[in-house]
Design a protein around this motif. Structure first.
Motif, PDB file in Angstrom:
ATOM      1  N   LEU A   1      76.015  52.206  -9.753  1.00 48.03           N
ATOM      2  CA  LEU A   1      77.093  51.603  -8.956  1.00 48.03           C
ATOM      3  C   LEU A   1      76.766  51.635  -7.464  1.00 48.03           C
ATOM      4  O   LEU A   1      76.976  50.656  -6.743  1.00 48.03           O
ATOM      5  CB  LEU A   1      78.409  52.351  -9.208  1.00 48.03           C
ATOM      6  N   VAL A   2      76.251  52.767  -7.002  1.00 47.30           N
ATOM      7  CA  VAL A   2      75.884  52.894  -5.585  1.00 47.30           C
ATOM      8  C   VAL A   2      74.762  51.926  -5.243  1.00 47.30           C
ATOM      9  O   VAL A   2      74.819  51.201  -4.237  1.00 47.30           O
ATOM     10  CB  VAL A   2      75.472  54.347  -5.264  1.00 47.30           C
ATOM     11  N   VAL A   3      73.735  51.881  -6.101  1.00 47.35           N
ATOM     12  CA  VAL A   3      72.599  50.978  -5.859  1.00 47.35           C
ATOM     13  C   VAL A   3      73.045  49.529  -5.889  1.00 47.35           C
ATOM     14  O   VAL A   3      72.632  48.710  -5.058  1.00 47.35           O
ATOM     15  CB  VAL A   3      71.493  51.231  -6.904  1.00 47.35           C
ATOM     16  N   SER A   4      73.907  49.163  -6.825  1.00 52.51           N
ATOM     17  CA  SER A   4      74.344  47.773  -6.946  1.00 52.51           C
ATOM     18  C   SER A   4      75.180  47.342  -5.751  1.00 52.51           C
ATOM     19  O   SER A   4      75.104  46.195  -5.309  1.00 52.51           O
ATOM     20  CB  SER A   4      75.146  47.569  -8.239  1.00 52.51           C
ATOM     21  N   GLN A   5      75.985  48.247  -5.216  1.00 51.02           N
ATOM     22  CA  GLN A   5      76.788  47.880  -4.054  1.00 51.02           C
ATOM     23  C   GLN A   5      75.911  47.664  -2.835  1.00 51.02           C
ATOM     24  O   GLN A   5      76.208  46.807  -2.001  1.00 51.02           O
ATOM     25  CB  GLN A   5      77.839  48.955  -3.761  1.00 51.02           C
ATOM     26  N   LYS A   6      74.825  48.394  -2.744  1.00 47.24           N
ATOM     27  CA  LYS A   6      73.852  48.139  -1.684  1.00 47.24           C
ATOM     28  C   LYS A   6      73.319  46.717  -1.823  1.00 47.24           C
ATOM     29  O   LYS A   6      73.263  45.955  -0.851  1.00 47.24           O
ATOM     30  CB  LYS A   6      72.691  49.138  -1.765  1.00 47.24           C
ATOM     31  N   GLY A   7      72.951  46.323  -3.058  1.00 44.83           N
ATOM     32  CA  GLY A   7      72.440  44.980  -3.282  1.00 44.83           C
ATOM     33  C   GLY A   7      73.463  43.913  -2.976  1.00 44.83           C
ATOM     34  O   GLY A   7      73.143  42.860  -2.413  1.00 44.83           O
TER      35      GLY A   7
END
Length: 419
Positions: A376-382
């Motif tokens: 979730l954290v990585v995807s929000q960065k993207g």
């Protein structure tokens, strides 16, 4: 100023929160983690809003202390039977101003995706994601990115993820009652894919299996994109119940035995140790062995994997996947789970889904049960990067605007942005 991205994984058994710090160069680091035992959930669904929101608040307050920051909002995952997926095709004309063929632009891509997503849905369903799998120009070969190609007709096949409107509303209400804003909801297995699946695995064809307490969620990946996703209403809680029933002990004691002494592949137990069974109602405690506990656990875990295999065969026409079977979730930590999965699926290409290192306390989050929340954290960065590249506000989960970013996540590489 650095940005804070907060991921919230509301599971049947546990609620997990992660805080990532994103600097001006788009490097992200996990600066806080918290885990609390869930309340008010069953089979991935929120049944008691008050109880669930209280634990969410408790978990986020704990991560605020760990990270030394204030949380305003978060991105959250949703899984279980509330999620459904389908594949759809759409086409759109490219030619403009009477020309025989024109150069494909981002607007053409957005238009053909809009055509593909225009499918009839029940009134109680809402679209979470529309992910393009590939494109065809004038009926030619499939390509991943048709920008700047010349043609008259553009076609695409997309993977659509929908969710129950009630489940979305319940999750949003729980988070709001806890005192936080919900920026975005993401399919649970899609989030885990961001953290643990490699691009070559997606290209070759892989299966991600999230072994939760109340449900087992599955995402089949093929050709660089999601192919089909589903959930079965069985999970680790059934294993616990089996131990409790056979041994005549409370659920809490059975869960402790499963976690501390459980094994689901008896061939691994060369030197099984003794396991203490607590006494109940005046009955004295007794000793059993790991082998006996394994004989309870293994049939149930084998049944879960067989249900997954049957469902994949029913829902897809894929005869061979050349990638890996990737196991995540709390159930993936059980001793022997890799060996049992290899046995059931008839392949040695099985591995644990451990989140990639992205900085911070790696020893704490590089475990299969943290795959979703780290994803979730990585995807929000993207998503922030994609928003900036398309001229959007670049608003992150912390509620502030981001000034600069670069790089792409695995899902941006496959389709540039969620629609």
């Amino acid at each position: 100023m650095s940005e804070k991205i907060v991921g919230l994984d509301i599971g049947t058994s546990m609620i997990r929160v992660a805080v990532g710090e994103l600097d001006a160069d788009s490097n992200i680091e996990i600066i806080g983690l918290a885990t609390k035992k869930s309340q008010g959930l069953k089979n991935g669904a929120i049944l008691n809003l008050k109880a669930a929101s209280a634990v969410i608040k408790e978990a986020i307050e704990a991560v605020e202390q760990n990270a030394g920051t204030e949380v305003v909002s978060c991105v959250a995952a949703l899984g279980g039977p509330q999620i459904e997926t389908l594949n759809s095709r759409g086409q759109s004309a490219i030619a403009k101003h009477g020309k025989v063929g024109s150069e494909i632009t981002r607007a053409d891509i957005e238009r053909v995706i809009e055509a593909a997503r225009s499918v009839p849905l029940p009134l109680d369903r809402e679209i979470l994601h529309v992910i393009p799998k590939d494109y065809m120009v004038d009926g030619g070969e499939c390509v991943k990115d048709p920008i700047n190609m010349i043609g008259v007709r553009l076609e695409t096949e997309v993977h659509i993820v929908t969710a129950s409107k009630t489940s979305i509303q319940n999750e949003r209400e729980c988070i709001n009652r806890a005192g936080y804003d919900l920026e975005r909801i993401m399919q649970k297995t899609l989030a885990a894919t961001q953290a643990v699946v490699h691009q070559d695995e997606m290209d070759l064809g892989s299966i991600l299996i999230d072994l939760g307490a109340g449900t087992t969620d599955v995402l089949v990946l093929y050709g660089g994109a999601p192919f089909v996703g589903f959930s079965i209403k069985v999970g680790g809680n059934l294993v616990t119940n089996d131990i409790a029933i056979v041994k005549g002990i409370p659920i809490a004691a059975a869960e402790e035995i499963k976690v501390n002494s459980g094994c689901c592949y008896i061939d691994m137990l060369d030197n099984p140790r003794d396991v203490a069974i607590p006494g109940v109602g005046g009955r004295p405690p007794e000793l059993t062995t790991q082998s006996e506990i394994c004989q309870i656990i293994q049939p149930r875990m084998e049944e879960i994997f067989m249900m997954v295999l049957r469902e994949i065969r029913k829902r897809t026409d894929l005869t061979r996947l050349s990638g890996n079977i990737i196991l995540t979730g709390g159930g993936a930590q059980m001793e022997g789970v890799l060996e049992l999965a290899k046995d059931v699926f008839g392949t040695s290409a099985v591995r644990l889904g451990i989140p990639e290192s992205i900085g911070g306390d790696e020893e704490a989050y590089r475990k299969p049960e943290f795959a979703t929340v780290i994803g979730l954290v990585v995807s929000q960065k993207g998503a922030t990067v994609a928003s900036l590249e398309s001229g959007g506000s670049g608003k992150s989960a912390s509620g502030r605007k981001k000034n600069s970013a670069k790089g792409e996540s695995i899902l941006q590489k496959m389709k540039k942005a969620f629609f």
